[in-house]
Design a protein around this motif. Structure first.
Motif, PDB file in Angstrom:
ATOM      1  N   ARG A 231       0.969   4.187  -2.832  1.00  0.00           N
ATOM      2  CA  ARG A 231       0.782   5.588  -2.474  1.00  0.00           C
ATOM      3  C   ARG A 231       1.945   6.445  -2.973  1.00  0.00           C
ATOM      4  NH1 ARG A 231       0.103   4.758   2.350  1.00  0.00           N
ATOM      5  NH2 ARG A 231       2.164   5.233   3.176  1.00  0.00           N
ATOM      6  N   GLN A 232       3.151   5.923  -2.860  1.00  0.00           N
ATOM      7  CA  GLN A 232       4.330   6.659  -3.331  1.00  0.00           C
ATOM      8  C   GLN A 232       4.299   6.847  -4.850  1.00  0.00           C
ATOM      9  OE1 GLN A 232       7.498   4.243  -1.816  1.00  0.00           O
ATOM     10  NE2 GLN A 232       7.539   5.252   0.191  1.00  0.00           N
TER      11      GLN A 232
ATOM     12  N   GLU B  87       0.832  -1.195   0.000  1.00  0.00           N
ATOM     13  CA  GLU B  87       0.000   0.000   0.000  1.00  0.00           C
ATOM     14  C   GLU B  87       0.876   1.258   0.000  1.00  0.00           C
ATOM     15  OE1 GLU B  87      -2.649  -0.178   3.245  1.00  0.00           O
ATOM     16  OE2 GLU B  87      -3.829  -1.858   2.444  1.00  0.00           O
ATOM     17  N   ASP B  88       1.994   1.211   0.764  1.00  0.00           N
ATOM     18  CA  ASP B  88       2.903   2.350   0.788  1.00  0.00           C
ATOM     19  C   ASP B  88       3.501   2.580  -0.602  1.00  0.00           C
ATOM     20  OD1 ASP B  88       2.419   2.719   3.436  1.00  0.00           O
ATOM     21  OD2 ASP B  88       4.205   1.635   4.123  1.00  0.00           O
ATOM     22  N   LEU B  89       3.863   1.492  -1.307  1.00  0.00           N
ATOM     23  CA  LEU B  89       4.431   1.622  -2.649  1.00  0.00           C
ATOM     24  C   LEU B  89       3.423   2.236  -3.609  1.00  0.00           C
ATOM     25  CD1 LEU B  89       6.701   1.108  -4.663  1.00  0.00           C
ATOM     26  CD2 LEU B  89       5.824  -1.228  -4.958  1.00  0.00           C
TER      27      LEU B  89
ATOM     28  N   GLU C 162       1.814   9.519  -5.699  1.00  0.00           N
ATOM     29  CA  GLU C 162       2.367  10.845  -5.428  1.00  0.00           C
ATOM     30  C   GLU C 162       3.383  11.239  -6.497  1.00  0.00           C
ATOM     31  OE1 GLU C 162       3.039  14.467  -3.432  1.00  0.00           O
ATOM     32  OE2 GLU C 162       1.413  12.991  -3.377  1.00  0.00           O
TER      33      GLU C 162
END
Length: 458
Positions: free
Chosen positions: A6-7, A2-4, A10
Motif C-alpha cells: 500500500r505504501q 500488505e502495508d508495504l 501511494e
C-alpha cells in the motif's frame, strides 16, 4: 507485506503526480534558481531511497533463487526467466549493467541468515545504514564497496569495519575533515586510498590479471571501417589519454573567461568562410590515433619490414588520382577504400609511379619524389613553430608538412609551398583555408573564420 504494498502504491501515485506537474505541465519554467536546486536535492534523495529498496529486493530475490524452498523451484524459473538478472530486467526495465550493479551492492550490504534463522551482520554494516537513510545511492555505495571488497581476505575484519565507518561518515558529511557529503567520485577516491592502505600488496594480483587480459584485435572490415576490440592495460590507456589531452588542449589567453575564444575583429567581406570542425570527440580521438601511428612509423625506432620502415602503401591509378574519382587499395587490407586515402597519403608521403601493361607486366618504374626532406622540415618548423591552424597548440614535431598547392596540381616541393598541419586525416582540409604568402611564409587567415573553427573544438 500488505502495508508495504500500500505504501509503494501511494508513493507511485505521488511520484506520478509530481512527474506530471514537472514534465507534463512544465512547472519548472520560470522558477527561481534556488527552487530548481531544491527540486534537484529532493528528487535525488527520493531516488536514493528508492534505490535502497531495489537493492534489498534484488538481494532477497537472489537469495530465494539460490536457496529455493523444496518443491517450489527457483523463483526466476517460476516466472519464466533464465536467471535472476533476466527477472530483474523484465520487472524493473533496467539494463543488464544496472541489474548487475544492484546485485553486487546487495551482496555487500544484505544481512545473511544463520542456520538457526538469525540475522547476521552484513559485510559492510555502516554502508547499509547509509543506503537505508538515503545518504548514498547505488553509485556512491558501489564506489565504497568496490575497492573495500577487492581487498578480500588480505585485510582484517577490524580494519575493514574501520574503513566502512569512516567512508560512511564521509557520505553523510560527518567525516573527520568536516567536509560536506561526498559525491560518488569523491567516495571512490577515498575508498581506493583506504584499499591501498589495507592491502599494500593488492596491486600485484591486479597487475597479473591485467597482463593476462590485455588484448587488441582488428575485426573484419565492413563498409564503414574496421572494428576494434580488446582490453588496454591501465598504463597504456593513460599514455594514449595523455597524447589526446596534449592534442586537444586549447591555448587560452590569461585574463580571459574560461574556454576557447578569439577576439572579435571587423568582418571581412572578402574573407572565405571556414567551416566549423564538426567532428565528435570520438572522431577526434580516432584522428589522434592515426597521427600517433604515423609519427611512430616515421620515427625510425620501429623494426623494419621488407628492409624499410613500416610504411602504409596506398595504390591508386594515376588517372583516378587526377580525376578525383575511383578507388584506392591499401596494402594489408582486403577491401578497397575511398580515394581520399590516396590523396591524404599523396599529400604527406611519397609517390612512386609504376607503369603496367595490359597484362600487368611492369614496363616502367619511377623513383620516389616530391616529399619534403628533413632539412626542409626543420626550416618550416623553425618558421611556423607548429600547426598553422589558428588556436592549435600541436608542436611542429607532431605535424605533417602539407603542400599549400598540391603537388598533383603542379605545386613545388619548396619551403614556400609547405605548411605544418597536425592531423593526417584532419577534417578541415588545407585547401579550405585561404592562404596568403607574406614574404616567404604562407599564413592561414584567422579572425572570425578562425573563431568559427575553434568553436567546433579541436
Amino acid at each position: 507485506m500488505e502495508d508495504l504494498a500500500r505504501q509503494l502504491a501511494e508513493l507511485e501515485r505521488i511520484a506520478s503526480d509530481v512527474a506530471g506537474e514537472v514534465v507534463g505541465a512544465g512547472a519548472l519554467r520560470g522558477s527561481a534558481d534556488a527552487e530548481l536546486v531544491d527540486v534537484l536535492t529532493a528528487a535525488g534523495r527520493v531516488q536514493r531511497l528508492v534505490e535502497a529498496v531495489l537493492v534489498e529486493t534484488v538481494g532477497e530475490v537472489d537469495d530465494r533463487h539460490e536457496n529455493p524452498v523444496p518443491g517450489d523451484g527457483r523463483i526466476a524459473h517460476r516466472y519464466g526467466c533464465h536467471n535472476v538478472s533476466e527477472l530483474v530486467q523484465r520487472t524493473t526495465r533496467l539494463s543488464p549493467a544496472s541489474t548487475g550493479r544492484l546485485a553486487r551492492l546487495a551482496k555487500a550490504v544484505r544481512q545473511p541468515v544463520s542456520l538457526m534463522g538469525d540475522l547476521l551482520e552484513p559485510t559492510l554494516p555502516a554502508l547499509r545504514d547509509v543506503l537505508r537513510d538515503g545518504e548514498a545511492g547505488v553509485d556512491g555505495a558501489l564506489a565504497i564497496a568496490g575497492p573495500l571488497l577487492a581487498t578480500g581476505s588480505r585485510a582484517s575484519r577490524e580494519d575493514l569495519l574501520t574503513a566502512d565507518r569512516v567512508l560512511a561518515a564521509e557520505a553523510r558529511g560527518e567525516g573527520p575533515d568536516a567536509a560536506p557529503p561526498a559525491c560518488a567520485d569523491q567516495l571512490r577516491v577515498q575508498a581506493q586510498v583506504w584499499a591501498m592502505v589495507l592491502d599494500p600488496d593488492g596491486a600485484e594480483p591486479c597487475e597479473a590479471a591485467a597482463m593476462r587480459k590485455r588484448a587488441f584485435t582488428l575485426g573484419v572490415a565492413t563498409e564503414h571501417g574496421v572494428p576494434v576490440r580488446g582490453m588496454l592495460m591501465p598504463e597504456v590507456a593513460a599514455q594514449f589519454q595523455r597524447i589526446v589531452d596534449a592534442v586537444l588542449n586549447p591555448r587560452v589567453d590569461p585574463g580571459t573567461v574560461p574556454g576557447v575564444r578569439f577576439i572579435e575583429e571587423e568582418p571581412d567581406a572578402d574573407a572565405d568562410i571556414i567551416p566549423v570542425d564538426t567532428r565528435s570527440r570520438a572522431q577526434k580521438q580516432h584522428d589522434i590515433l592515426a597521427m600517433t601511428l604515423g609519427v611512430a612509423a616515421s620515427s625510425e625506432l620501429l623494426p623494419t619490414i621488407g628492409g624499410a620502415a613500416p610504411t602504409l602503401v596506398v595504390t591508386v591509378r594515376e588517372e583516378d588520382l587526377v580525376s578525383g574519382r575511383g578507388w584506392a587499395h591499401l596494402e594489408g587490407a582486403t577491401e578497397p577504400v575511398a580515394l581520399t586515402a590516396a590523396t591524404h597519403a599523396a599529400c604527406t608521403g611519397t609517390i612512386q609511379r609504376i607503369v603496367l601493361d595490359a597484362r600487368g607486366r611492369i614496363t616502367s618504374l619511377g623513383t620516389e619524389e616530391r616529399v619534403f626532406n628533413r632539412r626542409q622540415r626543420r626550416a618550416i618548423a623553425a618558421r611556423d613553430g607548429g600547426c598553422i591552424i589558428p588556436g592549435c597548440a600541436v608542436p611542429a614535431g607532431w605535424c605533417e608538412i602539407h603542400h599549400v598547392v598540391e603537388h598533383a596540381q603542379g605545386g613545388p616541393t619548396h619551403t614556400d609551398n609547405g605548411v605544418p598541419l597536425s592531423a593526417k586525416r584532419i577534417s578541415v582540409e588545407i585547401s579550405q583555408f585561404a592562404h596568403e604568402f607574406t614574404g616567404l611564409a604562407p599564413a592561414a587567415r584567422g579572425g572570425r573564420a578562425a573563431d568559427s573553427l575553434m568553436r567546433g573544438g579541436w
